[in-house]
Enzyme design. Sequence first.
Site, mmCIF file in Angstrom:
data_model
loop_
_atom_site.group_PDB
_atom_site.id
_atom_site.type_symbol
_atom_site.label_atom_id
_atom_site.label_comp_id
_atom_site.label_asym_id
_atom_site.label_seq_id
_atom_site.Cartn_x
_atom_site.Cartn_y
_atom_site.Cartn_z
ATOM 1 N N SER A 127 -9.858 2.381 2.773
ATOM 2 C CA SER A 127 -8.927 3.054 1.882
ATOM 3 C C SER A 127 -7.982 2.096 1.157
ATOM 4 C CB SER A 127 -8.093 4.056 2.701
ATOM 5 O OG SER A 127 -7.272 3.368 3.653
ATOM 6 N N LYS B 84 0.846 -1.198 0.000
ATOM 7 C CA LYS B 84 0.000 0.000 0.000
ATOM 8 C C LYS B 84 0.878 1.243 0.000
ATOM 9 C CE LYS B 84 -3.900 2.081 2.541
ATOM 10 N NZ LYS B 84 -4.812 1.960 3.695
ATOM 11 N N SER C 84 -10.510 0.133 7.069
ATOM 12 C CA SER C 84 -9.878 0.216 5.752
ATOM 13 C C SER C 84 -9.170 -1.051 5.278
ATOM 14 C CB SER C 84 -8.882 1.379 5.712
ATOM 15 O OG SER C 84 -9.574 2.605 5.700
#
Length: 495
Positions: A159, A79, A183
């Site tokens: 997210s 990420k 998330s």
Amino acid sequence: MTDLTRLSLAALRDGIAKKDFTALEAADAYVSAIEAAKEKLNAYVAVTADKARDMARASDERIAKGEAGPLEGVPLGVKDLFATQGVHTQAASHILDGFKPEYESAVTSNLWRDGAVMLGKLNMDEFAMGSSNESSYYGPVINPWRGKDSNTDLVPGGSSGGSAAAVSAWLCAGATATDTGGSIRQPAAFTGTVGIKPTYGRCSRWGVVAFASSLDQAGPIARTVEDSAIMLSSMCGFDPRDSTSVDMAVPDFAAAVERGVKGLTIGVPREYRMEGMPAEIEKLWQQGLDWLKAEGATIKEISLPNTRYALPAYYIVAPAEASSNLARYDGVKYGLRVPGKDITEMYEFSRAEGFGREVKRRVMIGTYVLSAGYYDAYYVRAQKVRTLIKKDFEDAFAAGVDAILTPATPSAAFGIADQDMSSDPVKMYLNDVFTVTVNMAGLPGIAVPAGKNGEGLPLGLQLIGKPFDEETLFAAARVIEKSAALDLAPSKWWS
């Protein structure tokens, strides 16, 4: 040769170790898959193909010498919130344009230490602020799943949408992610993958771009419960550079996966049976309880009375901490700089151009609730509510509950630029209704695929555990995974 990208992380790791194929062959297979899907899914913001091949060659050399690590040769996505030395790290934000850190985050350092291979950086909501992965400076991530007989692009959740989409679409064997209010778990539920937010303090936050420091926690997204357990064992570990990192031995999480649930008590919070809950979510929840009961668990109704205050309290605490953390991005030291007639104007122009709409909204909310005259009315009160939420869970566990089962999300994935959602931020925030309590209490939570809706889209269930008892969550999640026996392969429309 079998399509290496379709193997589970565990099977890929074992195949490399047995020399059925090389780490370099595995890396090449994933790089090819990423290139084929890049424009359609937008899961990656940077692909490190050369670095992946170099790391894979080094893995093959270690294997030849008998020095293989626990994740030797396994290709992973990272990420864009994790600092990766010399590689694009921008939190999917314009304000960090061109930033390439000179250091490595603790979590990714642990993964590379154990032999994992980096494929690239994954798209996400800007600064991890979002529930749909539509706030990224690099554009939205597209969910690999589509509804039956539909060409509508769906969100992958946020997210960590890039992480979830990449795992679901076979663009990495597993991915790092972060969870501040859901998330990891919400995108996992939207994409038919497994995501665990470990207990706060289990994974070091050092080198992870901060959103809300008292809530943020790193964890993995993977295709199976076993794969997520394998990844988490490598990601964890005490780190003196993070004052919230807990100095505890890291269990062999994978060893707990097949432990079963016989003798466990599973709590069902009555407050989570919310008005207007879709019938398919209610039915899935009951099915999950039935599966656990059939394997020897006892089901017990419990009360978490302060649940109804969790979402509003979260949306005070998280933006308040975000407004403080994001004050460091000013155009002076790194990233985007927009000139002005003086330094004040440069700050204003850089932040106005560098931050996206959702980030600005949350910074403004956070600044407001921390301002003179409002701090006690909002922030202090929200922290008191947070204490009450934590106490609710403590009482349930003290009464003999081993884990709690809830839905992971209030619906399946919705459409990109869904007018209902994009025009109403509060409605978007409600996607976190089942997940934020876990962050507010610092507890571990796992999302596991458990069914599909009428359109054939994945639906997930969430298990919440005692502090530092991720092992029970893996065992219970595996029971659900085995009982559901789902085909979690989206139709490969993107290549």
